[in-house]
Write a protein that holds these residues in place. Sequence first.
Motif, short mmCIF file in Angstrom:
data_model
loop_
_atom_site.label_atom_id
_atom_site.label_comp_id
_atom_site.label_asym_id
_atom_site.label_seq_id
_atom_site.Cartn_x
_atom_site.Cartn_y
_atom_site.Cartn_z
N UNK A 416 22.01 59.53 40.02
CA UNK A 416 21.35 58.23 39.98
C UNK A 416 19.95 58.31 40.59
N UNK A 417 19.80 59.09 41.65
CA UNK A 417 18.47 59.23 42.27
C UNK A 417 17.50 59.92 41.32
N UNK A 418 17.99 60.90 40.56
CA UNK A 418 17.15 61.58 39.57
C UNK A 418 16.64 60.59 38.53
N UNK A 419 17.53 59.73 38.06
CA UNK A 419 17.12 58.74 37.06
C UNK A 419 16.12 57.75 37.65
N UNK A 420 16.39 57.27 38.85
CA UNK A 420 15.52 56.27 39.46
C UNK A 420 14.12 56.81 39.74
N UNK A 421 14.03 58.10 40.05
CA UNK A 421 12.73 58.69 40.39
C UNK A 421 11.95 59.13 39.16
N UNK A 423 12.93 61.52 37.21
CA UNK A 423 13.13 62.97 37.18
C UNK A 423 12.06 63.71 37.98
N UNK A 424 11.64 63.14 39.10
CA UNK A 424 10.68 63.78 39.98
C UNK A 424 11.42 64.31 41.20
N UNK A 425 11.37 65.63 41.42
CA UNK A 425 12.16 66.25 42.49
C UNK A 425 11.75 65.75 43.87
N UNK A 426 10.45 65.63 44.11
CA UNK A 426 9.98 65.20 45.42
C UNK A 426 10.47 63.79 45.73
N UNK A 427 10.33 62.88 44.75
CA UNK A 427 10.76 61.50 44.97
C UNK A 427 12.29 61.42 45.09
N UNK A 428 12.98 62.26 44.32
CA UNK A 428 14.44 62.27 44.39
C UNK A 428 14.89 62.69 45.78
N UNK A 429 14.31 63.78 46.30
CA UNK A 429 14.67 64.26 47.63
C UNK A 429 14.34 63.22 48.69
N UNK A 430 13.20 62.55 48.53
CA UNK A 430 12.79 61.55 49.52
C UNK A 430 13.74 60.36 49.51
N UNK A 431 14.15 59.90 48.31
CA UNK A 431 15.06 58.76 48.24
C UNK A 431 16.44 59.08 48.80
N UNK A 432 16.82 60.36 48.76
CA UNK A 432 18.11 60.78 49.30
C UNK A 432 18.01 61.20 50.77
N UNK A 433 16.76 61.16 51.31
CA UNK A 433 16.51 61.54 52.71
C UNK A 433 16.92 62.99 52.99
N UNK A 434 16.62 63.87 52.04
CA UNK A 434 16.86 65.30 52.22
C UNK A 434 15.61 66.06 51.79
N UNK A 435 15.52 67.33 52.17
CA UNK A 435 14.40 68.15 51.76
C UNK A 435 14.56 68.66 50.34
N UNK A 436 13.45 69.11 49.76
CA UNK A 436 13.52 69.61 48.38
C UNK A 436 14.40 70.85 48.29
N UNK A 437 14.35 71.69 49.29
CA UNK A 437 15.17 72.90 49.26
C UNK A 437 16.66 72.53 49.28
N UNK A 438 16.99 71.49 50.06
CA UNK A 438 18.38 71.03 50.09
C UNK A 438 18.79 70.47 48.74
#
Length: 458
Positions: A416-421, A423-438
């Motif tokens: 769901x975070x991927x769809x909401x962002x 498909x932007x990895x940086x925004x997806x990671x930020x919305x999930x409160x995790x790092x991009x590597x995670x």
Amino acid sequence: DAIRLLSMAFSRSVGLPYGKNETEKVCTTMKTLSLDGPEGKLAINPNTQHLWQWSHIGRINQEGIIEVIWSSPGPIPPKHAICPSNMTSLGEIEDFNTDHHDLLIGKNKIFTDCIKIAKIAARTSSPVLITGDTGTGKDLLANFIHLNSIRSDKKIVTISCANIPRELIESELFGYEEGAFTGASRKGKPGILELANGGTLFLDEIGEMPTDLQAHLLRVIEKKPICRIGGTKTKNLDIRFIAASNRNLHQEMAMGTFRRDLFFRLSVFHIQLPRLCERKDDIVLLAEYFLQKCSKPDSVKKVFTPEALKILESYDWMGNVRELSNVVERCFHISQDSLQIGPEYLHPIMNLCSSENEALDINKEGAGTSQAIKVESQRASHPLQHTGRSQGQARFSTEFEECPTLRNMETQAIIQALHKSGYNLSKTAQSLSIGRSTLYRKLKKYHIDTPPWFQNRG
């Protein structure tokens, strides 16, 4: 009065770090200002930049003196203000100066009870604890309480306990004197507590605060004097504390990561905001309002079709009111010249979830075979699929809905975070409160396949 407010905004905006230019700084500062005029409290509406005016009707008596025979119960908004006739805006007339007060709209019983408690809390200086999921409007409710309190002419200072490094929290809160530590400013620096003196301090994500600092904060809440780091002089402060957290603080106390005495000291007024899925009767109300906000005042208004509203009501809204606002804004722009917004303009995953819910309802009645096949085919055509270890494009299993494990819940949240962002990895990671590597590790761990064009985005 408008000129006086504008003058106050100019003087207070000098040297502020936020804002791209002077105009933006003045507009931002004006949101927190109010003025006690002869007829009552006045403020600039932050959404329209107009001054709400009081209205009085009078008559001239035989002695030539004007007698007031009627007065408005509060400031009256400009005539062009957008406000649907079917909307229940809680907070009555005193809420006119609340920033983003439109998100404090609803008729749901649980939600209206929260607003009632907030109004009572606003009349006091007692601490308030606001809990609830992300996107439920905790920060908006904190501003609502401040702007309707006797401290509304003072600052509300916000600190996010989750965004400040652990080693800097103490210096940010209490400030420091010259030479207190390596790298300290020569002139010293006042802490956030000093800056909030006389006003309100909003401690966002209080559950993220280290336990050793929680004891210091408890002393300040109990009106004990503070001392800057490296200093010897103490100072008494007058601060109204409002704290918020999206964590379950009762669980945090059980684990020993949050102090019980601090919890009970903060929760003189404890307001638990409901999730949007718990106030389904407000979804249509909010969706129609957000849609009108997107429209220009002089343009033809768009409307949702009954089918689209049904889908909006049946969706789970993990992002709560914030997610609903973003979805409506997306629909407004994607529909372009169309005056009606139907299901075809909603995100595919929303239609998919709606079809799944219909299929589950039919299956419960014993007649859902054909509908279940239809849902399964929709899943297969969806751009994001959950892949198994040995199969490249495996579908979600029925066990996913029946027995939600931690793995399945994380998978669903990431998708769901991927769809909401977008498909932007940086925004997806930020919305999930995790790092991009995670995020990369979890995509690989849960075998979440993505379209080829998405692999290098963000």
